[in-house]
Each structure stands twice: as C-alpha cells, then as structure tokens.
Scaffold this motif. Structure first.
Motif, PDB file in Angstrom:
ATOM      1  N   ARG A 157     -20.895  48.793  10.788  1.00 35.35           N
ATOM      2  CA  ARG A 157     -21.065  49.378  12.123  1.00 35.35           C
ATOM      3  C   ARG A 157     -19.804  50.113  12.565  1.00 35.35           C
ATOM      4  O   ARG A 157     -19.890  51.176  13.183  1.00 35.35           O
ATOM      5  N   LEU A 158     -18.654  49.543  12.264  1.00 32.05           N
ATOM      6  CA  LEU A 158     -17.390  50.198  12.611  1.00 32.05           C
ATOM      7  C   LEU A 158     -17.236  51.507  11.855  1.00 32.05           C
ATOM      8  O   LEU A 158     -16.790  52.513  12.421  1.00 32.05           O
ATOM      9  N   ILE A 159     -17.616  51.512  10.583  1.00 27.86           N
ATOM     10  CA  ILE A 159     -17.544  52.743   9.788  1.00 27.86           C
ATOM     11  C   ILE A 159     -18.516  53.781  10.332  1.00 27.86           C
ATOM     12  O   ILE A 159     -18.175  54.963  10.463  1.00 27.86           O
ATOM     13  N   ASP A 160     -19.733  53.365  10.657  1.00 32.31           N
ATOM     14  CA  ASP A 160     -20.725  54.295  11.197  1.00 32.31           C
ATOM     15  C   ASP A 160     -20.248  54.916  12.506  1.00 32.31           C
ATOM     16  O   ASP A 160     -20.513  56.084  12.777  1.00 32.31           O
ATOM     17  N   ARG A 161     -19.550  54.130  13.305  1.00 31.73           N
ATOM     18  CA  ARG A 161     -19.123  54.599  14.618  1.00 31.73           C
ATOM     19  C   ARG A 161     -17.835  55.407  14.560  1.00 31.73           C
ATOM     20  O   ARG A 161     -17.691  56.406  15.267  1.00 31.73           O
ATOM     21  N   GLN A 162     -16.868  54.986  13.719  1.00 32.21           N
ATOM     22  CA  GLN A 162     -15.539  55.586  13.753  1.00 32.21           C
ATOM     23  C   GLN A 162     -15.161  56.340  12.488  1.00 32.21           C
ATOM     24  O   GLN A 162     -14.085  56.927  12.428  1.00 32.21           O
ATOM     25  N   GLY A 163     -15.989  56.302  11.480  1.00 25.76           N
ATOM     26  CA  GLY A 163     -15.643  56.914  10.204  1.00 25.76           C
ATOM     27  C   GLY A 163     -15.046  55.864   9.273  1.00 25.76           C
ATOM     28  O   GLY A 163     -14.634  54.795   9.710  1.00 25.76           O
ATOM     29  N   ARG A 164     -14.998  56.177   7.982  1.00 23.41           N
ATOM     30  CA  ARG A 164     -14.576  55.193   6.985  1.00 23.41           C
ATOM     31  C   ARG A 164     -13.146  54.697   7.214  1.00 23.41           C
ATOM     32  O   ARG A 164     -12.891  53.502   7.244  1.00 23.41           O
ATOM     33  N   GLN A 165     -12.205  55.588   7.395  1.00 27.74           N
ATOM     34  CA  GLN A 165     -10.800  55.187   7.492  1.00 27.74           C
ATOM     35  C   GLN A 165     -10.529  54.412   8.791  1.00 27.74           C
ATOM     36  O   GLN A 165      -9.960  53.324   8.772  1.00 27.74           O
ATOM     37  N   PRO A 187     -18.046  36.153   5.422  1.00 28.98           N
ATOM     38  CA  PRO A 187     -19.493  36.027   5.548  1.00 28.98           C
ATOM     39  C   PRO A 187     -20.186  37.386   5.677  1.00 28.98           C
ATOM     40  O   PRO A 187     -19.531  38.418   5.870  1.00 28.98           O
ATOM     41  N   ALA A 188     -21.479  37.368   5.596  1.00 30.75           N
ATOM     42  CA  ALA A 188     -22.270  38.606   5.672  1.00 30.75           C
ATOM     43  C   ALA A 188     -22.078  39.308   7.011  1.00 30.75           C
ATOM     44  O   ALA A 188     -22.144  40.536   7.077  1.00 30.75           O
ATOM     45  N   SER A 189     -21.837  38.554   8.068  1.00 33.24           N
ATOM     46  CA  SER A 189     -21.646  39.173   9.383  1.00 33.24           C
ATOM     47  C   SER A 189     -20.417  40.086   9.402  1.00 33.24           C
ATOM     48  O   SER A 189     -20.392  41.085  10.125  1.00 33.24           O
ATOM     49  N   PHE A 190     -19.401  39.777   8.586  1.00 35.97           N
ATOM     50  CA  PHE A 190     -18.232  40.649   8.498  1.00 35.97           C
ATOM     51  C   PHE A 190     -18.624  42.002   7.899  1.00 35.97           C
ATOM     52  O   PHE A 190     -18.149  43.038   8.346  1.00 35.97           O
ATOM     53  N   ASP A 191     -19.484  41.978   6.874  1.00 35.32           N
ATOM     54  CA  ASP A 191     -19.943  43.233   6.272  1.00 35.32           C
ATOM     55  C   ASP A 191     -20.765  44.050   7.255  1.00 35.32           C
ATOM     56  O   ASP A 191     -20.658  45.275   7.307  1.00 35.32           O
ATOM     57  N   CYS A 239     -22.868  44.630  18.832  1.00 40.73           N
ATOM     58  CA  CYS A 239     -21.580  45.275  19.090  1.00 40.73           C
ATOM     59  C   CYS A 239     -21.096  46.037  17.867  1.00 40.73           C
ATOM     60  O   CYS A 239     -21.347  45.642  16.738  1.00 40.73           O
ATOM     61  N   SER A 240     -20.366  47.108  18.144  1.00 39.07           N
ATOM     62  CA  SER A 240     -19.781  47.888  17.052  1.00 39.07           C
ATOM     63  C   SER A 240     -18.368  48.318  17.421  1.00 39.07           C
ATOM     64  O   SER A 240     -17.981  49.456  17.209  1.00 39.07           O
ATOM     65  N   ASP A 241     -17.599  47.391  17.984  1.00 39.91           N
ATOM     66  CA  ASP A 241     -16.240  47.686  18.401  1.00 39.91           C
ATOM     67  C   ASP A 241     -15.377  46.441  18.239  1.00 39.91           C
ATOM     68  O   ASP A 241     -15.793  45.338  18.589  1.00 39.91           O
ATOM     69  N   GLN A 295     -16.871  33.017  14.330  1.00 38.41           N
ATOM     70  CA  GLN A 295     -17.870  32.782  15.383  1.00 38.41           C
ATOM     71  C   GLN A 295     -17.995  33.987  16.310  1.00 38.41           C
ATOM     72  O   GLN A 295     -19.099  34.368  16.710  1.00 38.41           O
ATOM     73  N   ALA A 296     -16.868  34.608  16.636  1.00 41.32           N
ATOM     74  CA  ALA A 296     -16.899  35.783  17.505  1.00 41.32           C
ATOM     75  C   ALA A 296     -17.592  36.957  16.819  1.00 41.32           C
ATOM     76  O   ALA A 296     -18.362  37.683  17.452  1.00 41.32           O
ATOM     77  N   VAL A 297     -17.334  37.142  15.531  1.00 43.07           N
ATOM     78  CA  VAL A 297     -17.998  38.225  14.790  1.00 43.07           C
ATOM     79  C   VAL A 297     -19.495  37.954  14.703  1.00 43.07           C
ATOM     80  O   VAL A 297     -20.313  38.857  14.899  1.00 43.07           O
ATOM     81  N   ASP A 298     -19.878  36.711  14.427  1.00 40.86           N
ATOM     82  CA  ASP A 298     -21.301  36.363  14.396  1.00 40.86           C
ATOM     83  C   ASP A 298     -21.971  36.680  15.730  1.00 40.86           C
ATOM     84  O   ASP A 298     -23.055  37.265  15.772  1.00 40.86           O
ATOM     85  N   ALA A 299     -21.317  36.295  16.825  1.00 38.86           N
ATOM     86  CA  ALA A 299     -21.868  36.559  18.156  1.00 38.86           C
ATOM     87  C   ALA A 299     -21.947  38.052  18.433  1.00 38.86           C
ATOM     88  O   ALA A 299     -22.954  38.540  18.968  1.00 38.86           O
ATOM     89  N   ALA A 300     -20.910  38.796  18.062  1.00 35.02           N
ATOM     90  CA  ALA A 300     -20.894  40.240  18.292  1.00 35.02           C
ATOM     91  C   ALA A 300     -21.991  40.945  17.503  1.00 35.02           C
ATOM     92  O   ALA A 300     -22.639  41.860  18.009  1.00 35.02           O
TER      93      ALA A 300
END
Length: 146
Positions: free
Chosen positions: A52-60, A43-47, A93-95, A83-88
C-alpha cells in the motif's frame, strides 16, 4: 537469535535499517528480510502495508516509509508495532503516520461521555407535521405539466 552451527549466517534486519533507509531498493532482496520472514518476525500484514505504501508513494519512498515503520520497534517494541500494523491494515490505512498514531494513542484512555438528562426538554415535543396538503399540490403540478 543464537547461532550454534558453523558457516551459518544470521542477520538481524534491525541492524541494517539505517543503511537501508539510504538504499531502500536493497530491502526487498535482503537476506535479513528473508530470515525475518522464516523466523515469523515479518507477518503478511507487513507485506500488505508495504504494498500500500508503494502504491501510494512509489517504490523508493514507499519502501522508506516501511523502513520507518520497522524502526518504530526501537521505541515501542516489535509486538506493539505488529499489532499496530495489523490494526492499520484492517482499517485500510496506507500511511506510516497512521502506525505511529495507533502506537501512541493505545495508552490513552478517554472517559466515556456522560448521558445528558433530557427529561425537561419533553415540553418542547411537537407532533410531526401533516404533509397531505403539500402532496396534493405536487400531484396538481404533475397533472398540469404536459
């Protein structure tokens, strides 16, 4: 997902997660990811979380963290992870650890705190102080200052 046609390639992203963990750059352009998107399993929430993970930790490292989130489905199931990703995402959240927390705390029910009886404390009620004398002092200081 069954395959009943000839020359059709159906790849399950979950089968490639261990390899993608070592080569995270291959996730973005993978056929398995594209098939998950078309099947509605991504889903879009995964993207949003992935970005957010890339912005915070870098691409790799961000992509590795996203792969770890997807791997949580092995333990908790795909619907629970979704459901957890949607909630986060809604919480900002970005972790990946936040996803695991949401998955593990979902089954924990905490009892509501009981209301404390404060009837006996009313004897300590005092009227609000009057500050007009203090206000007059402040006004006097403003008149004296040039």
């Amino acid at each position: 997902m069954p395959c009943y046609s000839r020359r059709q390639q159906i790849l399950d992203l979950e089968h490639y997660l261990d390899v993608l963990e070592r080569k995270p750059g291959a996730l973005a352009g993978s056929t398995a990811l594209e098939q998950w998107r078309r099947a509605g399993r991504w889903p879009a929430s995964f993207d949003v979380l992935w970005q957010r993970l890339i912005d915070r930790q870098g691409r790799q490292h961000g992509t590795r963290a996203m792969i770890a989130v997807i791997q949580l489905a092995r333990e908790f199931g795909h619907d629970a992870v979704r459901q957890a990703v949607d909630a986060a995402v809604k919480l900002g959240c970005s972790d990946g650890a936040a996803i695991r927390y949401l998955l593990t705390c979902a089954g924990q029910q905490r009892p509501a705190p009981e209301m404390a009886e404060i009837g006996g404390l009313t004897r300590y009620d005092r009227p609000m102080p009057c500050l007009t004398g203090y206000d007059r002092l402040l006004d006097r200081d403003q008149e004296v200052a040039p």
